[in-house]
Scaffold this active site. Structure first.
Site, mmCIF file in Angstrom:
data_model
loop_
_atom_site.group_PDB
_atom_site.id
_atom_site.type_symbol
_atom_site.label_atom_id
_atom_site.label_comp_id
_atom_site.label_asym_id
_atom_site.label_seq_id
_atom_site.Cartn_x
_atom_site.Cartn_y
_atom_site.Cartn_z
ATOM 1 N N LYS A 77 38.345 13.573 -20.926
ATOM 2 C CA LYS A 77 37.203 12.849 -20.359
ATOM 3 C C LYS A 77 37.558 11.366 -20.370
ATOM 4 C CE LYS A 77 32.170 12.318 -20.990
ATOM 5 N NZ LYS A 77 30.983 12.742 -21.765
ATOM 6 N N SER B 78 26.928 14.598 -19.239
ATOM 7 C CA SER B 78 27.784 13.649 -18.561
ATOM 8 C C SER B 78 29.224 14.120 -18.393
ATOM 9 C CB SER B 78 27.792 12.322 -19.334
ATOM 10 O OG SER B 78 28.366 12.515 -20.627
ATOM 11 N N SER C 135 25.881 16.623 -23.514
ATOM 12 C CA SER C 135 26.871 16.437 -22.450
ATOM 13 C C SER C 135 28.086 17.347 -22.479
ATOM 14 C CB SER C 135 27.361 14.998 -22.428
ATOM 15 O OG SER C 135 26.405 14.208 -21.785
HETATM 16 N N1 GLN Z 1 21.629 13.493 -20.817
HETATM 17 C C1 GLN Z 1 21.688 12.740 -22.035
HETATM 18 C C2 GLN Z 1 21.674 11.251 -21.738
HETATM 19 O O1 GLN Z 1 21.699 10.898 -20.607
HETATM 20 C C3 GLN Z 1 22.893 13.117 -22.848
HETATM 21 C C4 GLN Z 1 24.155 12.501 -22.389
HETATM 22 C C5 GLN Z 1 25.296 12.764 -23.302
HETATM 23 O O2 GLN Z 1 25.277 13.711 -24.096
HETATM 24 N N2 GLN Z 1 26.295 11.916 -23.224
HETATM 25 O O3 GLN Z 1 21.633 10.449 -22.617
#
Ligand code: GLN
Length: 517
Positions: free
Chosen positions: A83, A158, A182
């Site tokens: 990532k 994400s 995410s």
């Molecule tokens: N959807 C959540 C956010 O936008 C989690 C994102 C994540 O786990 N990086 O904060």
């Protein structure tokens, strides 16, 4: 030169280790095979921000050399994708943001270093929501990622790119991060397995910070077994991260067959209440019945704080983000505006130009919540709720060994469908509390939504989530592994992975592609 199996990209990690060990194929051949697929398919998916073929081939040659000298480990020569939140020395590390579009990391993240030490080959850096803020991978500066099950659908976020590279067979393994879901939610939307470890299990050194008390790296792959291989490499103590815990790493592979007999699985009634799609509920319940048939016991539990989790998270995460992202000021690194008139102008324009809308929104919410006069009313209150959530889980674990439910309330939705940020935040209902409590949790495919007929006419994957007590990664992987011995959801291929030329006319992907090691 050997002839490569045409379905090499569908091999499990165990099959790849066997093929490399028996010199059935070399790492250079394997890496070349994946690089070709990326070149052929990824323009339709946008799952990579940066592909690193030169580095990959140099690493693959080195891996083959080590093997010829008898110095290889089991994973030496197997490719993976990182990532783009993990710093990679000499390679752009953008975090999906214009702010870091020009940032070449001067050092490797601990996770990247561990993967290199294990002999894994880096194919490139995967696309993601900007600074990991989002649930759909639409907020990336590099454009949205498409779901290979249906190109008009989001892959989740994400870690959307990290999920798609696995779902489209562009890499056998990938690294992700999970601040509020995410790893698990994109795994669910793309039909894969992904595990978010206990907070402190995987070092955050060199992992670009979003919300430091919630962020945790973890593996994404097809199966629990493949995740077990990679988690064994990623996990471990690192002095450079003060929250990294010094505790031996379990042998995740050796523990994959712990008996299910008597395992108490808690079903929080709040996870099956209003707001959950019927198809998702049905598939999750069918999976849980399958575990019951193998000796597990299903118990009803109460997680009363479930409803408060989203509000608490969307104060705490932006508060930490507003502090973490203050370092991007146009002075030391990252985007700098043209011809600033004074220091304030430099700060304001560099940050306005460098950050996208969602990141700016969160910086503003976080700054507000931390301001004198509001701190007690918002941030402190959210922290108190966080403690109650943790206590709620610990109380539940007196009644059960693992907690189960859906990973997300629905299958993958259409690109652009959630314009209202709050509507998107609500989709994190089942994943977010886990991060607030610092617990480990896994998502695994457990069926397909048959009501959906999208651009490919193919159904979309449904994810089952299992939440464990602290340090129970081995147990979570083992439960899913045994489920995966009897089901083939994790082996089904997205239409695009099967037939890259014409995704819409692809033959049905089914268990005929299933293979056992
Ligand atoms: N959807 C959540 C956010 O936008 C989690 C994102 C994540 O786990 N990086 O904060």
């Amino acid at each position: 030169m050997s002839t490569l199996p045409s379905d090499l990209h569908q091999f499990s990690v165990r099959q790849l280790t066997a093929g490399l060990a028996s010199k059935h194929f070399s790492s250079v051949e394997l890496t070349g095979h994946y690089l070709n697929r990326i070149q052929q398919i990824d323009s339709q998916l946008n799952s990579f921000i940066t592909v690193t073929p030169e580095i990959a081939l140099i690493q693959a040659q080195a891996a083959d050399l080590r093997r010829s000298k008898g110095e290889a480990g089991p994973l030496t020569g197997i490719p993976l994708a990182h990532k783009d939140i993990f710093c990679t020395q000499g390679v752009r590390t953008s975090c999906g943001s214009k702010m870091l579009d020009n940032f070449i990391a001067p050092y490797n993240a601990h996770v990247v270093e561990q993967c290199q030490n294990a002999g894994l080959i880096m194919l490139g850096k995967t696309n993601m929501d900007e600074f990991a803020m989002g649930s759909s991978s639409e907020s990336s500066f590099y454009g949205p990622v498409n779901n290979p099950w249906s190109l008009d659908r989001v892959p989740g976020g994400s870690s959307g790119g990290a999920a798609v590279v696995i779902a489209a067979d562009l890499a056998p393994l990938s690294t992700g991060t999970d601040t509020g879901g995410s790893i698990r939610q994109p795994a669910s939307f793309c039909g894969l397995t992904g595990i978010k470890p206990t907070y402190g299990r995987v070092s955050r050194y060199g992992m670009i910070a979003y919300a430091s008390s919630l962020d945790q790296g973890g593996p994404m792959a097809r199966s629990a077994e493949d995740c077990a291989w990679l988690l064994g490499v990623m996990a471990g103590h690192d002095e450079r991260d003060s929250t990294s815990v010094n505790r031996p790493v379990d042998d995740y592979l050796a523990a994959l067959n712990q008996p299910l007999q008597g395992l108490r699985i808690g079903l929080p009634r709040q996870y099956f209440a209003k707001g959950l799609d019927n198809d998702v509920r049905e598939h999750v319940m069918t999976a849980l019945k399958a575990l019951e048939a193998r000796g597990a016991v299903l118990v009803d539990i109460d997680l009363k704080t479930t409803d408060a989790a989203i509000a608490a998270y969307y104060l705490i995460a932006p508060a930490e983000a507003s502090s973490n992202l203050s370092r991007y000021d146009g002075v030391r690194f990252g985007h700098r505006c043209e011809a600033p008139t004074d220091l304030n102008d430099l700060y304001r324009r560099s940050r306005t130009e460098g950050f996208g809308d969602e990141v700016q929104r969160r910086i503003m919410i976080g700054t507000y919540a931390l301001s004198a006069g509001y701190y007690d009313a918002y941030y402190l209150k959210a922290q108190k709720i966080r403690r109650l959530i943790q206590q709620d889980f610990l109380k539940a674990f007196e009644q059960c060994d693992v907690i189960a439910g859906p990973t997300a309330p629905s299958v993958a939705y259409a690109l652009g469908a959630k314009q209202d940020p709050v509507a998107m935040y609500l989709g994190d209902i089942y994943t977010i509390a886990v991060n607030l409590a610092g617990l480990p949790a896994i998502s695994a495919p457990c069926g397909f939504d048959t009501t959906y007929q999208g651009s490919t006419g193919k159904p979309l994957p449904v994810g089952l989530q299992l939440i464990g007590n602290y340090w129970s990664e081995a147990q979570l992987l083992s439960v899913v592994h045994q489920y995966q011995q009897e089901t083939d959801w994790h082996l089904r291929r997205a239409p695009l992975a099967m037939n890259p030329e014409s995704p819409d006319s692809a033959a049905s992907s089914n268990s005929s592609t299933a293979r056992e090691a």
